[in-house]
Design a protein around this motif. Structure first.
Motif, PDB file in Angstrom:
ATOM      1  N   LYS A 134      -3.590   2.713   2.665  1.00 38.68           N
ATOM      2  CA  LYS A 134      -3.693   2.991   4.096  1.00 38.68           C
ATOM      3  C   LYS A 134      -4.560   4.234   4.315  1.00 38.68           C
ATOM      4  O   LYS A 134      -4.709   5.074   3.413  1.00 38.68           O
ATOM      5  CB  LYS A 134      -2.304   3.180   4.698  1.00 38.68           C
ATOM      6  N   LYS A 135      -5.113   4.339   5.516  1.00 40.86           N
ATOM      7  CA  LYS A 135      -6.053   5.426   5.810  1.00 40.86           C
ATOM      8  C   LYS A 135      -5.458   6.791   5.506  1.00 40.86           C
ATOM      9  O   LYS A 135      -6.138   7.678   4.980  1.00 40.86           O
ATOM     10  CB  LYS A 135      -6.499   5.348   7.270  1.00 40.86           C
ATOM     11  N   GLU A 136      -4.177   6.960   5.809  1.00 41.00           N
ATOM     12  CA  GLU A 136      -3.555   8.268   5.605  1.00 41.00           C
ATOM     13  C   GLU A 136      -3.389   8.617   4.118  1.00 41.00           C
ATOM     14  O   GLU A 136      -3.166   9.781   3.765  1.00 41.00           O
ATOM     15  CB  GLU A 136      -2.188   8.341   6.307  1.00 41.00           C
ATOM     16  N   ASP A 137      -3.513   7.609   3.238  1.00 40.59           N
ATOM     17  CA  ASP A 137      -3.377   7.850   1.801  1.00 40.59           C
ATOM     18  C   ASP A 137      -4.709   7.742   1.055  1.00 40.59           C
ATOM     19  O   ASP A 137      -4.736   7.787  -0.183  1.00 40.59           O
ATOM     20  CB  ASP A 137      -2.384   6.847   1.191  1.00 40.59           C
ATOM     21  N   ARG A 145      -5.999  -5.796   7.570  1.00 37.32           N
ATOM     22  CA  ARG A 145      -7.331  -5.509   8.123  1.00 37.32           C
ATOM     23  C   ARG A 145      -8.040  -6.792   8.534  1.00 37.32           C
ATOM     24  O   ARG A 145      -8.749  -6.827   9.550  1.00 37.32           O
ATOM     25  CB  ARG A 145      -8.166  -4.738   7.101  1.00 37.32           C
ATOM     26  N   ALA A 156       2.914  -5.667   3.652  1.00 38.43           N
ATOM     27  CA  ALA A 156       2.316  -4.334   3.588  1.00 38.43           C
ATOM     28  C   ALA A 156       0.988  -4.308   2.825  1.00 38.43           C
ATOM     29  O   ALA A 156       0.554  -3.251   2.389  1.00 38.43           O
ATOM     30  CB  ALA A 156       3.300  -3.352   2.957  1.00 38.43           C
ATOM     31  N   ALA A 202       0.806  -1.224   0.000  1.00 41.69           N
ATOM     32  CA  ALA A 202       0.000   0.000   0.000  1.00 41.69           C
ATOM     33  C   ALA A 202       0.845   1.283   0.000  1.00 41.69           C
ATOM     34  O   ALA A 202       0.580   2.195  -0.801  1.00 41.69           O
ATOM     35  CB  ALA A 202      -0.971  -0.010   1.180  1.00 41.69           C
ATOM     36  N   PRO A 203       1.870   1.410   0.851  1.00 42.98           N
ATOM     37  CA  PRO A 203       2.681   2.637   0.818  1.00 42.98           C
ATOM     38  C   PRO A 203       3.410   2.835  -0.513  1.00 42.98           C
ATOM     39  O   PRO A 203       3.530   3.965  -1.001  1.00 42.98           O
ATOM     40  CB  PRO A 203       3.674   2.446   1.974  1.00 42.98           C
ATOM     41  N   ASP A 259      -2.666  -3.978   2.742  1.00 43.76           N
ATOM     42  CA  ASP A 259      -3.622  -3.426   3.694  1.00 43.76           C
ATOM     43  C   ASP A 259      -4.819  -4.347   3.908  1.00 43.76           C
ATOM     44  O   ASP A 259      -5.321  -4.473   5.038  1.00 43.76           O
ATOM     45  CB  ASP A 259      -4.098  -2.052   3.199  1.00 43.76           C
TER      46      ASP A 259
END
Length: 330
Positions: free
Chosen positions: A121-124, A171, A165, A97-98, A167
């Protein structure tokens, strides 16, 4: 009409069809890897959409790296597709994800971006318009509930995961731990709800079926009294069904008595057959064909500026030995 003229007409029609295909805008689906039967089901949904929408100015185009272990390859494909003038929108299943988030940022896309099957990810999340696919937390939670029902007093367990990594898999693991512990946001089970994750687990398999079966074998050799496996992606079952059968043959009595309980994600390939054979307690499956079939329509809605829900969930299929004949959505 003479034969020569017929040949010329046929050639002209072929050229015209090829030109029309070339002029179509691409609704691109990028998956984690082309070597995974799960993603081939997404491709089948994509191709069905193409068949039913032959006159559309858009075409669903399915691609990805050769292997699910090639995270950098997927990121490069995303950047390449976002740089093509005929790309009208893109749906991505991020393996890392990153890394995919960085690829999107680098490409500075001018077309709609959405995620499919796995999210950022939530921040992205602001980098994409919506997520289409499984409610992965719920999927993991349901796996935990099946395990809890089979072994209400708890025990020792090992989680089998995919890419470090990814996501969606993380989850699911979170949902499983919450279901078993009765708490929220448990990072690792250390006795909560009676459950303890053993040393050396979780195991990350990079979505590799044979590697997953070998990991289970190694864990059981080192921990003969292990109570449970939660396989958060069905790789050992659909990716290596015969090795999985050979492994479970050695533990038939334990599985039958529920001293060893195995619950697993997905319902593709031979997984339902394995449930019928009593080699897995329960399966909680996704609907990858539906993801591939729905994705083009969602991308067109985004292109046209229509309101699209975020997320768009595609539901779950739950199978046990008793329900295996009727558990899959038709």
């Amino acid at each position: 009409m003479n034969k020569a003229l017929l040949v010329l007409v046929a050639a002209a029609l072929s050229l015209s069809a090829g030109s029309a295909m070339a002029q179509k805008k691409q609704l691109v689906i990028v998956v984690k890897g082309l070597d995974n039967p799960f993603f081939e089901a997404i491709n089948q949904g994509c191709q069905k959409w193409n068949k039913e929408n032959a006159s559309s100015p858009y075409r669903c185009f399915y691609t990805g790296p050769a292997s699910t272990s090639d995270e950098a390859g997927e990121a490069q494909i995303v950047q390449d597709m976002l740089g093509k003038p005929d790309t009208a929108a893109i749906a991505i299943s991020p393996s890392n994800a990153p890394l995919i988030a960085n690829a999107i940022k680098a490409a500075k896309p001018k077309v709609p971006v959405m995620t499919l099957d796995a999210d950022l990810k939530k921040e992205d999340a602001g980098l994409r318009k919506t997520y289409l696919g499984t409610d992965n937390y719920l999927m993991g939670f349901r796996l935990g509930e099946y395990l809890k029902k089979a072994k209400p007093n708890g025990g020792t367990l090992c989680l089998i995961l995919g890419n470090v990594a990814a996501d969606n898999i993380l989850r699911r693991a979170s949902g499983t731990r919450d279901a078993l512990s009765g708490k929220k946001d448990v990072d690792r089970l250390k006795g909560e709800g009676g459950w303890t994750e053993i040393s050396g687990c979780p195991v990350f398999t990079n979505d590799d079926g044979p590697k997953g079966v070998q990991a289970m074998s190694d864990i059981l050799t080192a921990n003969p009294k292990l109570d449970a496996f939660v396989i958060e992606g069905g790789w050992p079952l659909f990716g290596a069904p015969q090795p999985y059968r050979q492994l479970t043959d050695q533990y038939k009595a334990q599985i039958a008595s529920k001293s060893l309980v195995i619950v697993a994600a997905d319902t593709i390939g031979e997984e339902v057959a394995l449930a019928k054979e009593g080699r897995v307690e329960a399966l909680v499956g996704q609907r990858p064909f539906e993801m591939g079939y729905k994705a083009p329509s969602v991308m067109i809605d985004l292109i046209e500026g229509k309101k699209v829900d975020d997320p768009v969930f595609t539901g779950l299929d739950e199978c046990t030995r008793e329900t295996a004949d009727t558990c899959i959505q038709k």
